[in-house]
Design a protein around this motif. Sequence first.
Motif, PDB file in Angstrom:
ATOM      1  N   ASN A 105      42.509  42.173  32.609  1.00  0.00           N
ATOM      2  CA  ASN A 105      41.080  41.946  32.740  1.00  0.00           C
ATOM      3  C   ASN A 105      40.698  41.582  34.182  1.00  0.00           C
ATOM      4  O   ASN A 105      39.953  40.640  34.428  1.00  0.00           O
ATOM      5  N   HIS A 106      41.255  42.311  35.121  1.00  0.00           N
ATOM      6  CA  HIS A 106      40.853  42.153  36.514  1.00  0.00           C
ATOM      7  C   HIS A 106      40.880  43.510  37.194  1.00  0.00           C
ATOM      8  O   HIS A 106      41.893  44.218  37.120  1.00  0.00           O
ATOM      9  N   THR A 107      39.792  43.875  37.833  1.00  0.00           N
ATOM     10  CA  THR A 107      39.707  45.123  38.581  1.00  0.00           C
ATOM     11  C   THR A 107      39.740  44.810  40.068  1.00  0.00           C
ATOM     12  O   THR A 107      38.787  44.243  40.618  1.00  0.00           O
ATOM     13  N   GLU A 108      40.876  45.124  40.678  1.00  0.00           N
ATOM     14  CA  GLU A 108      41.039  44.829  42.104  1.00  0.00           C
ATOM     15  C   GLU A 108      39.953  45.521  42.906  1.00  0.00           C
ATOM     16  O   GLU A 108      39.642  46.693  42.701  1.00  0.00           O
ATOM     17  N   GLY A 109      39.361  44.802  43.828  1.00  0.00           N
ATOM     18  CA  GLY A 109      38.291  45.354  44.653  1.00  0.00           C
ATOM     19  C   GLY A 109      36.933  45.065  44.057  1.00  0.00           C
ATOM     20  O   GLY A 109      36.134  44.305  44.621  1.00  0.00           O
ATOM     21  N   ALA A 110      36.633  45.659  42.914  1.00  0.00           N
ATOM     22  CA  ALA A 110      35.339  45.454  42.273  1.00  0.00           C
ATOM     23  C   ALA A 110      35.131  43.997  41.884  1.00  0.00           C
ATOM     24  O   ALA A 110      33.999  43.503  41.881  1.00  0.00           O
ATOM     25  N   GLU A 111      36.233  43.312  41.564  1.00  0.00           N
ATOM     26  CA  GLU A 111      36.155  41.895  41.214  1.00  0.00           C
ATOM     27  C   GLU A 111      36.893  41.047  42.244  1.00  0.00           C
ATOM     28  O   GLU A 111      37.417  39.980  41.924  1.00  0.00           O
ATOM     29  N   GLY A 112      36.915  41.499  43.481  1.00  0.00           N
ATOM     30  CA  GLY A 112      37.603  40.781  44.529  1.00  0.00           C
ATOM     31  C   GLY A 112      39.102  40.980  44.429  1.00  0.00           C
ATOM     32  O   GLY A 112      39.592  41.836  43.685  1.00  0.00           O
TER      33      GLY A 112
END
Length: 559
Positions: free
Chosen positions: A274-281
């Motif tokens: 549940n983490h999108t690198e870039g889009a969510e930092g």
Amino acid sequence: MTSRNRSTQSSESAQSPSPRRRTVVKAAAATAGIAVVAAPLATALPARAASDAPAFLHGVASGDPLPDGVLLWTRVTPTADATPGSGAGPDTEVSWVVATDKALTNIVSKGSTTATAASDHTVKADIRGLAPATDYWFRFSAGPTDSPVARTRTAPATDATVSGLRFGVVSCANWEAGYFAPYRHLAARGDLDAWLHLGDYIYEYGTGDYGTRGTVVREHAPTHEIITLADYRTRHGKYKTDTDLQALHAKAPVIAIWDDHEFANDSWSGGAENHTEGAEGTWTARQAAAKQAYFEWMPVRPAITGTTYRRLRFGKLADLSLLDLRSFRSQQVSTGSGSVDDPDRTITGRAQLDWLKAGLKASDTTWRLVGNSVMISPFAIGSLSADLLKPLAKLLGLPQDGLALNTDQWDGYTDDRRELLAHLRSNAITNTVFLTGDIHMAWANDVPVDAGTYPLSASAATEFVVTSVTSDNLDDILKVSPGVVSTVAAPVIQLANRHVHWVDTDRHGYGVLDITPARAQMDYYVVSDKTKADAASSWERSYRTRSGTQKVERTYDPV
């Protein structure tokens, strides 16, 4: 007597983009609380001064008991705008007193510190010089305002002969899925030495984005998915306004570890499902923010900076090794992948596994408890006999312990598990009990050295898994009455997993672990309806392991 407060440091992450949209459901497909108000102010105070008076809106807590001390915690709200995560509010002096009586007349320790925005106005006081195995009461004060008075308890002396210990055991509390009645019922008991929180104290999702049986009972704050330091602080602050949670924190010290939702679902050392690198930092920034907020808001005393693995001792009766199974683990692999057997993959990290093995071997207590956030017992569904499954697994590159259904558990990291269990067997280490959360079900398991041939092979340890406080389990997912799914699923699970003595896939509640030199017993309690603030509690079942057996057996009365 001396007292010390732990300093914290602050670093703000980037602001969050729009929250994530999908629901990810984990788990294999009454006494009154403490009022959340400051003590009454003198009526002679001017209205302006009264409105600006500090308040203790988030309760008080204690944790990590030692024979000579305990860690105290609170959060002061110095002004109305100094809400959690806001970064607002002036420096505020906060004092504390510790006494041997509830009226606080026999004070044995006192001190003060300054609460600042840099630590979100949270305060910790590491009190030492106390007597072992003793109840104490404490209170914080700021300006004209006193916090509620709370009870805590120290651990027995290291070399003490202890006749019994009793711990509450909980995990997986999704704010939006219901009310925290299990906390209220544990607080009402009045007989706990401490309580264990085995992870998922908070959840990271935005409103409506995680399993709530289709109904958001009460909204998160913030309503979006938490990503920044301010977000995590706000979410922790929201949780600690719950009166049932405050009541339990005020009755006994907590011993807590984190799991994934204190960060993001299915987190590992380099990221999370549940983490999108870039889009969510960056994951590095998000993980750092989550850890900082956790240590600010929880009465946890880390032995090593940035991790929750540590060890506590309770006389000669038990020691408790607490694990961090998120900070060092390799990324999860897909279900059915042979990569779960890869010796280069780890759930603990090398240093933590060596620390755990050394501690278990060196232990001179009767019981070795392990606070473990995800299930260590194998959980597989398959119809092949053991003699056919193993060769086929090797041929096809499938997991040697069977087709694991949840590779986020130890099932996804079988080399670490085999090494640990072999260590227990080869060093004749007995009476190891894993205490586990995460899976939103209740289990009582033997932990087999070889699941494929069990019960002909040995059991190296036992495991008690507690269900969720509120987070959805199978009956919630299917929207059927509690017990319907378990009636069908439990026999199938037990047929394929002969080390499983009992599983309840459907109910919510808590456990009470009672330990004597002769046995360790888990009493499983359930609540009537997680969506009702006044939900009743009832005993469901009890299982125990007798000293020296490494086996679980049913017992028919709670302690």
